[in-house]
Design an enzyme around this catalytic site. Sequence first.
Site, short mmCIF file in Angstrom:
data_model
loop_
_atom_site.label_atom_id
_atom_site.label_comp_id
_atom_site.label_asym_id
_atom_site.label_seq_id
_atom_site.Cartn_x
_atom_site.Cartn_y
_atom_site.Cartn_z
N ARG A 68 46.68 39.77 36.31
CA ARG A 68 47.51 39.27 37.41
C ARG A 68 46.71 39.48 38.69
O ARG A 68 46.51 40.62 39.11
CB ARG A 68 48.83 40.01 37.45
CG ARG A 68 49.80 39.51 38.51
CD ARG A 68 51.12 40.29 38.44
NE ARG A 68 52.06 39.82 39.42
CZ ARG A 68 52.04 40.19 40.70
NH1 ARG A 68 51.13 41.03 41.14
NH2 ARG A 68 52.94 39.71 41.55
N LYS B 240 45.40 46.70 44.57
CA LYS B 240 46.34 47.83 44.66
C LYS B 240 45.72 49.05 45.33
O LYS B 240 44.51 49.18 45.45
CB LYS B 240 46.89 48.15 43.27
CG LYS B 240 47.92 47.09 42.89
CD LYS B 240 48.82 47.47 41.76
CE LYS B 240 49.90 46.37 41.63
NZ LYS B 240 50.50 46.35 40.29
N1 PMM Z 1 52.58 44.17 40.51
C1 PMM Z 1 53.28 43.69 41.55
C2 PMM Z 1 54.27 42.73 41.37
N2 PMM Z 1 54.55 42.23 40.15
N3 PMM Z 1 54.12 42.17 37.84
C3 PMM Z 1 53.46 42.62 36.77
N4 PMM Z 1 53.74 42.13 35.55
N5 PMM Z 1 52.49 43.58 36.89
C4 PMM Z 1 52.16 44.13 38.09
O1 PMM Z 1 51.28 45.02 38.13
C5 PMM Z 1 52.86 43.68 39.25
C6 PMM Z 1 53.84 42.68 39.08
C7 PMM Z 1 52.98 44.21 42.92
O2 PMM Z 1 51.85 43.60 43.46
P1 PMM Z 1 51.90 42.37 44.55
O3 PMM Z 1 52.68 42.89 45.74
O4 PMM Z 1 50.50 42.06 44.86
O5 PMM Z 1 52.61 41.22 43.92
#
Ligand code: PMM
Length: 269
Positions: free
Chosen positions: A245, A205
């Site tokens: 995650r 991030k």
């Molecule tokens: N961040 C993203 C997408 N989905 N879900 C949860 N539970 N927590 C998060 O911090 C989260 C998520 C955005 O990141 P990406 O674009 O790398 O998927």
Amino acid sequence: MGVVNVTPDSFSDGGRFLEAGAAIDHGLALHAAGADILDIGGESTRPGATRPLVEEELARVVPVIGALAEAGAVVSVDTMRADVAAAALDAGATIVNDVSGGLADPAMLDLVAARAATYIAMHWRAHADHMGEFTTYDDGVVAGVRAELSARLAAMSAAGIDPARIVLDPGLGFAKQGAQNWQLLRGLDALAELGFPLLVGASRKSFLGTLLAAPDGTPRPVDGREAASTALGVLLAQRGVWGLRVHDVRATRDALAVWQAMEGATHDR
Ligand code: PMM
């Protein structure tokens, strides 16, 4: 939890796995690398992103979820839409990862309760196209996120979701400015006090890009944030978070193995 974004525009890996076959192969690789859960998403939530049509989101995620569940993986669907969650559960997902914690779709909590799915409820204030306008927390970000997650827990309880199936997530980067993410991470114990397992999505991030900025202030690009993501994952695991995650499952698994060996938790080799 390994991330499989079936999107053209996610900040971390947008466009790489848009084709179902490529997404399935990527999911299988993350599964083989030791992911306990594969998180399949068809909507990018990067700051400023616009939403796909529901048909588009369904077409992206359902075939991928079906194939990965069939291969024996535990699958979560990363969606804010009850209709997509329902189709994903039909296709073999067992976990609904809703970045809006039930705020984006009024039908979501009832669906999760009716289907007895595990529910990951993230802290969220607004859709990605305007979440940057909602980063004010009158009593500080930790107290604010805690209070707003508590309100979501009340809504989950009213909908009849089994508390044993609830996981909370602080929502790093979602209506949070750079430093607020570090404040939240330092204050994670206050969220753990709510009494539910915590999932944290810090991997790649932008607050890590800021931390690692070049001397001229240019943020470190996404593909240079892996070591920091992995280091943070270990620190969070040491603090007892339930789930991480992440995009690079192998690096995370390796780092966790090192930590556990140092703790004496694995056989001496
Ligand atoms: N961040 C993203 C997408 N989905 N879900 C949860 N539970 N927590 C998060 O911090 C989260 C998520 C955005 O990141 P990406 O674009 O790398 O998927």
